[in-house]
Design a protein around this motif. Sequence first.
Motif, mmCIF file in Angstrom:
data_model
loop_
_atom_site.group_PDB
_atom_site.id
_atom_site.type_symbol
_atom_site.label_atom_id
_atom_site.label_comp_id
_atom_site.label_asym_id
_atom_site.label_seq_id
_atom_site.Cartn_x
_atom_site.Cartn_y
_atom_site.Cartn_z
ATOM 1 N N ALA A 189 -5.237 -7.650 -8.640
ATOM 2 C CA ALA A 189 -4.425 -8.501 -9.521
ATOM 3 C C ALA A 189 -2.981 -8.024 -9.497
ATOM 4 O O ALA A 189 -2.697 -6.853 -9.249
ATOM 5 C CB ALA A 189 -4.969 -8.482 -10.947
ATOM 6 N N LEU A 190 -2.073 -8.960 -9.763
ATOM 7 C CA LEU A 190 -0.641 -8.682 -9.796
ATOM 8 C C LEU A 190 -0.053 -9.326 -11.038
ATOM 9 O O LEU A 190 -0.272 -10.513 -11.289
ATOM 10 C CB LEU A 190 0.037 -9.249 -8.544
ATOM 11 N N LYS A 191 0.683 -8.538 -11.814
ATOM 12 C CA LYS A 191 1.376 -9.050 -13.005
ATOM 13 C C LYS A 191 2.853 -8.789 -12.794
ATOM 14 O O LYS A 191 3.277 -7.653 -12.617
ATOM 15 C CB LYS A 191 0.869 -8.322 -14.263
ATOM 16 N N ARG A 192 3.639 -9.869 -12.813
ATOM 17 C CA ARG A 192 5.076 -9.784 -12.567
ATOM 18 C C ARG A 192 5.827 -10.332 -13.778
ATOM 19 O O ARG A 192 5.650 -11.482 -14.160
ATOM 20 C CB ARG A 192 5.419 -10.579 -11.316
ATOM 21 N N ARG A 193 6.645 -9.483 -14.371
ATOM 22 C CA ARG A 193 7.461 -9.862 -15.538
ATOM 23 C C ARG A 193 6.642 -10.645 -16.562
ATOM 24 O O ARG A 193 5.583 -10.204 -16.959
ATOM 25 C CB ARG A 193 8.705 -10.609 -15.093
ATOM 26 N N ASP A 194 7.162 -11.778 -16.989
ATOM 27 C CA ASP A 194 6.495 -12.582 -18.008
ATOM 28 C C ASP A 194 5.598 -13.657 -17.404
ATOM 29 O O ASP A 194 5.170 -14.572 -18.097
ATOM 30 C CB ASP A 194 7.533 -13.238 -18.923
ATOM 31 N N GLN A 195 5.319 -13.555 -16.108
ATOM 32 C CA GLN A 195 4.473 -14.543 -15.447
ATOM 33 C C GLN A 195 3.000 -14.248 -15.732
ATOM 34 O O GLN A 195 2.634 -13.151 -16.128
ATOM 35 C CB GLN A 195 4.720 -14.528 -13.941
ATOM 36 N N ALA A 246 -2.144 -11.701 0.529
ATOM 37 C CA ALA A 246 -1.858 -10.467 1.272
ATOM 38 C C ALA A 246 -0.400 -10.378 1.718
ATOM 39 O O ALA A 246 0.121 -9.290 1.957
ATOM 40 C CB ALA A 246 -2.784 -10.364 2.485
ATOM 41 N N SER A 247 0.295 -11.514 1.811
ATOM 42 C CA SER A 247 1.697 -11.500 2.241
ATOM 43 C C SER A 247 2.668 -11.295 1.075
ATOM 44 O O SER A 247 3.875 -11.206 1.289
ATOM 45 C CB SER A 247 2.038 -12.805 2.965
ATOM 46 N N GLU A 248 2.139 -11.208 -0.152
ATOM 47 C CA GLU A 248 2.989 -11.010 -1.335
ATOM 48 C C GLU A 248 3.735 -9.687 -1.212
ATOM 49 O O GLU A 248 3.161 -8.657 -0.873
ATOM 50 C CB GLU A 248 2.126 -11.003 -2.599
ATOM 51 N N ILE A 249 5.039 -9.727 -1.481
ATOM 52 C CA ILE A 249 5.869 -8.520 -1.396
ATOM 53 C C ILE A 249 6.004 -7.921 -2.796
ATOM 54 O O ILE A 249 6.334 -8.618 -3.750
ATOM 55 C CB ILE A 249 7.244 -8.830 -0.784
ATOM 56 N N ILE A 250 5.747 -6.632 -2.903
ATOM 57 C CA ILE A 250 5.803 -5.938 -4.187
ATOM 58 C C ILE A 250 7.265 -5.769 -4.609
ATOM 59 O O ILE A 250 8.102 -5.325 -3.820
ATOM 60 C CB ILE A 250 5.119 -4.557 -4.101
ATOM 61 N N GLU A 251 7.536 -6.141 -5.861
ATOM 62 C CA GLU A 251 8.875 -6.031 -6.426
ATOM 63 C C GLU A 251 8.922 -4.908 -7.457
ATOM 64 O O GLU A 251 7.889 -4.524 -7.999
ATOM 65 C CB GLU A 251 9.269 -7.360 -7.094
ATOM 66 N N PRO A 252 10.130 -4.391 -7.750
ATOM 67 C CA PRO A 252 10.231 -3.360 -8.789
ATOM 68 C C PRO A 252 9.651 -3.858 -10.117
ATOM 69 O O PRO A 252 9.813 -5.018 -10.480
ATOM 70 C CB PRO A 252 11.740 -3.126 -8.917
ATOM 71 N N ASN A 253 8.952 -2.978 -10.793
ATOM 72 C CA ASN A 253 8.324 -3.230 -12.091
ATOM 73 C C ASN A 253 7.112 -4.153 -12.043
ATOM 74 O O ASN A 253 6.619 -4.549 -13.092
ATOM 75 C CB ASN A 253 9.339 -3.723 -13.122
ATOM 76 N N ASP A 254 6.627 -4.499 -10.859
ATOM 77 C CA ASP A 254 5.356 -5.208 -10.766
ATOM 78 C C ASP A 254 4.255 -4.285 -11.275
ATOM 79 O O ASP A 254 4.318 -3.063 -11.105
ATOM 80 C CB ASP A 254 5.026 -5.594 -9.314
ATOM 81 N N LEU A 281 -10.802 1.780 -11.380
ATOM 82 C CA LEU A 281 -9.964 0.598 -11.455
ATOM 83 C C LEU A 281 -8.755 1.034 -12.258
ATOM 84 O O LEU A 281 -8.893 1.560 -13.354
ATOM 85 C CB LEU A 281 -10.718 -0.536 -12.161
ATOM 86 N N GLU A 282 -7.565 0.881 -11.709
ATOM 87 C CA GLU A 282 -6.352 1.431 -12.315
ATOM 88 C C GLU A 282 -5.234 0.420 -12.333
ATOM 89 O O GLU A 282 -5.199 -0.492 -11.513
ATOM 90 C CB GLU A 282 -5.911 2.593 -11.443
ATOM 91 N N GLU A 283 -4.312 0.594 -13.270
ATOM 92 C CA GLU A 283 -3.075 -0.176 -13.288
ATOM 93 C C GLU A 283 -1.977 0.718 -12.747
ATOM 94 O O GLU A 283 -1.811 1.853 -13.192
ATOM 95 C CB GLU A 283 -2.725 -0.620 -14.707
ATOM 96 N N VAL A 284 -1.256 0.218 -11.772
ATOM 97 C CA VAL A 284 -0.164 0.967 -11.154
ATOM 98 C C VAL A 284 1.116 0.160 -11.310
ATOM 99 O O VAL A 284 1.153 -1.016 -10.941
ATOM 100 C CB VAL A 284 -0.446 1.242 -9.657
ATOM 101 N N ARG A 285 2.149 0.790 -11.854
ATOM 102 C CA ARG A 285 3.450 0.124 -11.987
ATOM 103 C C ARG A 285 4.299 0.518 -10.790
ATOM 104 O O ARG A 285 4.449 1.699 -10.483
ATOM 105 C CB ARG A 285 4.145 0.559 -13.283
ATOM 106 N N ALA A 286 4.857 -0.471 -10.132
ATOM 107 C CA ALA A 286 5.725 -0.224 -8.981
ATOM 108 C C ALA A 286 7.123 0.090 -9.509
ATOM 109 O O ALA A 286 7.923 -0.811 -9.751
ATOM 110 C CB ALA A 286 5.747 -1.432 -8.057
ATOM 111 N N LEU A 336 -1.312 6.621 -4.777
ATOM 112 C CA LEU A 336 -0.560 5.375 -4.900
ATOM 113 C C LEU A 336 0.319 5.416 -6.144
ATOM 114 O O LEU A 336 1.469 4.976 -6.108
ATOM 115 C CB LEU A 336 -1.515 4.181 -4.948
ATOM 116 N N ALA A 337 -0.202 5.948 -7.227
ATOM 117 C CA ALA A 337 0.568 6.042 -8.477
ATOM 118 C C ALA A 337 1.762 6.973 -8.321
ATOM 119 O O ALA A 337 2.802 6.775 -8.968
ATOM 120 C CB ALA A 337 -0.324 6.522 -9.605
ATOM 121 N N LEU A 338 1.669 7.963 -7.454
ATOM 122 C CA LEU A 338 2.765 8.908 -7.255
ATOM 123 C C LEU A 338 3.821 8.382 -6.299
ATOM 124 O O LEU A 338 4.971 8.803 -6.352
ATOM 125 C CB LEU A 338 2.216 10.239 -6.706
ATOM 126 N N ASP A 339 3.439 7.482 -5.392
ATOM 127 C CA ASP A 339 4.368 6.988 -4.351
ATOM 128 C C ASP A 339 5.508 6.218 -4.901
ATOM 129 O O ASP A 339 5.773 5.609 -5.716
ATOM 130 C CB ASP A 339 3.623 6.138 -3.332
#
Length: 176
Positions: free
Chosen positions: A137-143, A151-159, A107-112, A173-176
């Motif tokens: 799970a998805l963590k976006r900014r201060d949300q 599944a339709s959520e679009i990944i944003e920079p720094n997600d 189980l890993e945390e990956v920063r986009a 995935l972490a390298l991409d």
Amino acid sequence: YLIGQATQDEVLLKAGVKCAEAMVVAISSEAEAVFITLAAHELNDEVRIYARAESDAGVRRLKRAGASYVNSPYQMGGIRTAASILRPSVVDFLELSMPHRSEEIDLEEVRAADGSSIVGREIRDIEGAGVRIRIVALKRRDQSIVLIPDASEIIEPNDHLVVIGGREELAQLALD
């Protein structure tokens, strides 16, 4: 490394507290831990402090002093023991969150990162690309963190994505 007493401002300054994003306060004296937490925040009010406490009062006082996260090993150990009796399969599953506890799965945390190949893609496309991963799970900014994002959520920079899957796939995935 630096040898010194963290209750002294000079030691905290030499350790780089002014530019630190985070610090760990893990000493046996709760009183000194509270003092170090207060001193660190006085020198850098943005630093995130992860502290260790021995008692419920210590947890309360460290949080009041400004610690971002307080860990009580005795309390966590008791909760973990009770959980392993009541829900052993859940505890086994949660062990995945500890790095390299399973031979194949993590189980890993990956920063986009900005410019990453996953930025601008839907979660379903990332998960369906023939790899053994699931974004749980998805963590976006201060949300607030979103568990099991749509599944339709679009990944944003720094997600920040919490992803479960095969170790090799997670590394890719972490390298991409």
